[in-house]
Design an enzyme around this catalytic site. Structure first.
Site, short mmCIF file in Angstrom:
data_model
loop_
_atom_site.label_atom_id
_atom_site.label_comp_id
_atom_site.label_asym_id
_atom_site.label_seq_id
_atom_site.Cartn_x
_atom_site.Cartn_y
_atom_site.Cartn_z
N LYS A 82 67.66 -32.36 -17.80
CA LYS A 82 68.55 -31.35 -18.37
C LYS A 82 68.14 -29.94 -17.97
O LYS A 82 68.98 -29.13 -17.55
CB LYS A 82 68.54 -31.48 -19.89
N THR A 83 66.84 -29.60 -18.08
CA THR A 83 66.41 -28.25 -17.75
C THR A 83 66.68 -27.93 -16.29
O THR A 83 67.08 -26.82 -15.93
CB THR A 83 64.91 -28.08 -18.07
N ASP A 136 71.30 -24.09 -24.83
CA ASP A 136 70.52 -25.32 -24.76
C ASP A 136 70.26 -25.85 -26.17
O ASP A 136 70.27 -25.10 -27.14
CB ASP A 136 69.20 -25.03 -24.05
N GLU A 137 69.99 -27.17 -26.27
CA GLU A 137 69.69 -27.81 -27.56
C GLU A 137 70.78 -27.49 -28.59
O GLU A 137 70.49 -27.15 -29.74
CB GLU A 137 68.31 -27.39 -28.08
N GLN A 173 69.30 -36.81 -30.33
CA GLN A 173 68.00 -36.17 -30.55
C GLN A 173 68.08 -35.06 -31.59
O GLN A 173 67.24 -34.16 -31.61
CB GLN A 173 67.45 -35.63 -29.22
N ARG A 221 59.81 -40.84 -25.47
CA ARG A 221 58.70 -40.04 -24.95
C ARG A 221 57.83 -40.89 -24.02
O ARG A 221 57.05 -40.36 -23.25
CB ARG A 221 57.80 -39.52 -26.08
#
Length: 743
Positions: free
Chosen positions: A34-35, A216-217, A247, A601
């Protein structure tokens, strides 16, 4: 060579980068790059669309994330993009550039939390409110919550005395802030929103200032953040929202998952791109994550996938109790480290901070270096130190640091001057400070005026605690908690979520004391405090050692955004994970998303653990396996019945041989394991007082068989299997010799 922003991108990523005009929703699954997509989208706007770098507003949630995005853009384009920032930083910069519009003639200053609290206390004085009855911090948090919910505070329908006080205090507090040219952290968002709502021309100017916005987020936005985005973006509608409903794990602090789920309703003409390609984890880990999260209803329908290898099946460590769990986790880590993995490859997750104590003990026992992320080691936490201060005074009444701590927690209205008077009298009379609380003739000399009631109350509590038997430290800690009312104190002075965490931590000291008493019933309070001191100093020495490679311990919330080759998710049991407070599970879907975050993770290996019995906060419970284990497809595990929810036996069976089983890499299943000493664990030392297989008799635990040894001679432990219901116990050889005879 010109930058190719699409290089090494998959089709979905290219689509997210290429779509320029109009609203765009990028639903980015875990580990989907994503980043990288966000930074390359910014690069594409600048290179291909000719957008000026300072005309792009990119908002994220943390300074760390903003810094990383800036650095990536700089590496890509060798230029600065000044408006990659957090929400609050963006609000601050807007206000600084528009002082008159926000009612300022001069520069303003930002209140930190302590300065803010001081103003609240001044408002209390003006209103003649008693801070002992209504805590200023509670008022502070109430007003902060109202601000972030964008409610009209003057018109709130108050439900209790605290909210009535908060409403009155806010009027005074707001006036003082304006008179002193000050704003608080919440104002950095609330004031821009309120000003933009009033001033259409100002709003239009700033909307035109940023014709392209990236957030973002997005799933973590609260009401005031969402409103600011809409005010700035509704005109041009070139908003790219990136996030993942699966998330969304911060509902407890105000985040609203509906913001991202409703994006397509807010912008009916939006383009939606699903980033489902995962670059982090193995196929089996992703199938496990998908199996869990697909049971939620509040989500975008997507399926994460990967071209990575199938990977190793998941391991379920199904053990007897929390002690076995800590041994199992540490033994598995030790085995894999011997096989060549560095300590930094491993992460151990838990649902609440209180669970770290027993895991820390297991790692420390094997000499495994570790670090706590997002918190402190268990015995370094302030609330645990508060509790230990009371206990230390019972052993050493001359401990002035502990005495000072006891006078301040709970808050009793005793200031520094009152404390100095007590300590001076102790010096004059050549007695310990606690003796003043025990002797009426000394107490009446200092318990005068405004200090009378606080000191008399403290003396009453101290006299009750001092008379309590000390043979069983767990009983003593329970009694001390009842009489000192520490939990009530934390609930009065801390925000609710933090207060509950602190209360859980001090209740966990009861568990530590109970487990100590089971292993060393003759040790009493003194022995327990000696063990705590040794553990605390061992942790401090490890921190000072400067060793880089460590195992990482953290809560599941702290793990978001991170990745590790090997992950352990502990305590997968109903009422623990998913968490239940007062017997009631809260937001089950958010708990399930937390499990999804934990699973994703893991890059290569994933271990999940559960116990049949768990002592937590001093209470032993028989919790069924977590429903999340059932939701993971059974083929993801090494054993088909690994998640079976079979009924538990009425009595606890003998403790299985966890260390050896894990040292060999076997799946830990309490029904199938029996201790078989490994060559390394059972290698005899000349100083060993017994041999493996020898029958011995412990004067408390009864007859048993020596099973294996651990560690060097100076820290040697022995595992002895005793008859049910005792089971296997790991004992310190140096301490156990006096209690054991050969049969």
């Amino acid at each position: 060579m010109a930058l190719d922003v699409y290089k090494d991108m998959n089709d979905r990523q290219r689509e997210a980068i290429r779509h320029v005009k109009g609203p765009l929703l990028v639903v980015a699954g875990a580990g989907s790059g994503k980043t990288r997509v966000i930074t390359h989208r910014i690069a594409n706007l600048i290179l291909s669309e000719g957008v000026k770098p300072d005309a792009i507003l990119a908002i994220t949630f943390t300074n760390k994330a903003a810094k990383e995005m800036k650095e990536r853009i700089h590496r890509l384009l060798n230029l600065q993009t000044p408006w990659i920032t957090t929400f609050h930083s963006a609000g601050l910069r807007i206000m600084k550039q528009e002082l008159p519009a926000f009612g300022f003639t001069d520069e303003f200053t930002i209140l930190d939390e302590d300065d803010q609290l001081r103003l609240y206390k001044e408002a209390f004085k003006e209103l003649k409110l008693d801070p002992k009855v209504i805590d200023p911090r509670k008022v502070q948090w109430t007003i902060s919550r109202w601000k972030n919910e964008l409610v009209d505070i003057d018109k709130v329908n108050t439900v209790d005395d605290g909210e009535v006080a908060a409403q009155k205090v806010h009027v005074i507090y707001d006036r003082m802030c304006r008179e002193q040219n000050k704003v608080d952290f919440d104002d950095l968002l609330v004031r821009p929103v309120r000003t933009f709502e009033r001033d259409a021309a100002l709003r239009q100017r700033w909307a035109e200032r940023f014709p392209f916005m990236l957030v973002d987020e997005y799933q973590d936005t609260n009401k005031v953040q969402y409103r600011l985005i809409r005010l700035l973006g509704d005109g041009h509608r070139n908003i790219c929202a990136t996030g993942d409903p699966d998330q969304a794990i911060y509902g407890w602090r105000g985040a609203d998952i509906e913001n991202i789920l409703s994006f397509e309703k807010d912008f009916p003409d939006c383009r939606k791109v699903l980033l489902e390609q995962n670059y982090r984890s193995t196929k089996v880990i992703l199938r496990a994550a998908q199996g869990v999260v697909q049971n939620n209803t509040q989500r975008e329908d997507k399926t994460i996938r990967t071209d990575n290898d199938e990977g190793k099946p998941l391991s379920l460590l199904a053990v007897d109790d929390e002690l076995d769990e800590s041994y199992a986790v540490s033994a598995a880590i030790e085995r894999m480290q011997r096989d060549g993995r560095p300590w930094s490859d491993f992460a151990v997750f838990y649902r609440t901070n209180a669970q770290s104590r027993i895991l820390e003990d297991g790692l420390r026992r094997r000499g495994i270096p570790y670090r706590i992320v997002g918190g402190h080691r268990f015995y370094d936490r302030a609330e645990v130190k508060d509790l230990l201060a009371y206990l230390k005074l019972l052993i050493n009444p001359s401990d002035r640091a502990a005495f000072t701590r006891m006078t301040q927690v709970p808050k009793r209205g005793l200031g520094e001057r009152a404390l100095d008077i007590v300590l001076t009298l102790a010096d004059d009379e050549l007695v310990a400070p606690c003796e003043i609380l025990e002797r009426d003739d000394l107490l009446e000399r200092v318990a005068v005026g405004r200090n009378a009631k606080p000191l008399q109350d403290l003396a009453r509590v101290w006299r009750i605690i001092r008379r309590h038997p000390r043979a069983n430290p767990a009983d003593l800690v329970r009694a001390m908690l009842d009489h000192a009312q520490l939990e009530d104190h934390y609930r009065k002075v801390e925000e609710s979520a933090k207060a509950e965490d602190m209360c859980a931590n001090i209740r966990e000291v009861v568990t530590a004391a109970e487990q100590y008493h089971e292993s060393y019933p003759e040790g009493g309070l003194s022995g327990f405090l000696d063990l705590v001191a040794l553990n605390t100093e061992a942790g401090a020495r490890e921190e000072r050692s400067g060793e880089v490679e460590r195992v990482t311990l953290m809560t599941l919330h702290a793990a978001k955004g991170l990745e590790f080759p090997v992950v352990f998710i502990t305590a997968c049991e109903e009422n623990v994970f998913p968490l239940a407070r007062a017997g009631v599970i809260g937001d089950l879907e958010e708990e399930r998303r937390l499990m999804y975050v934990g699973i994703t993770r893991a890059m290569q290996e994933l271990y999940l653990s559960r116990t049949r019995l768990r002592m937590l906060y001093g209470q032993t419970n028989r919790n069924p396996p977590s429903r999340f284990l059932d939701e993971i497809p059974s083929e993801c595990f090494k054993a088909k019945d690994a998640t079976g929810r079979h009924p538990l036996p009425p009595e606890k069976p003998p403790r299985p041989g966890l260390a050896q089983a894990l040292a060999s890499g076997a799946l830990v299943s309490g029904a199938s394991l029996r201790r078989r000493p490994s060559n390394e664990d059972s290698a005899p030392l000349p100083s060993d007082p017994w041999t493996v297989g020898q029958q011995v008799r412990h004067r408390i635990f009864g007859d048993g068989v020596v099973q294996t040894f651990h560690g060097p001679a100076e820290a040697r432990t022995v595992v002895i299997g005793f008859a049910p219901p005792v089971g296997a116990k790991e004992l310190q050889v140096a301490l156990a010799q006096a209690k054991i005879s050969v049969v």
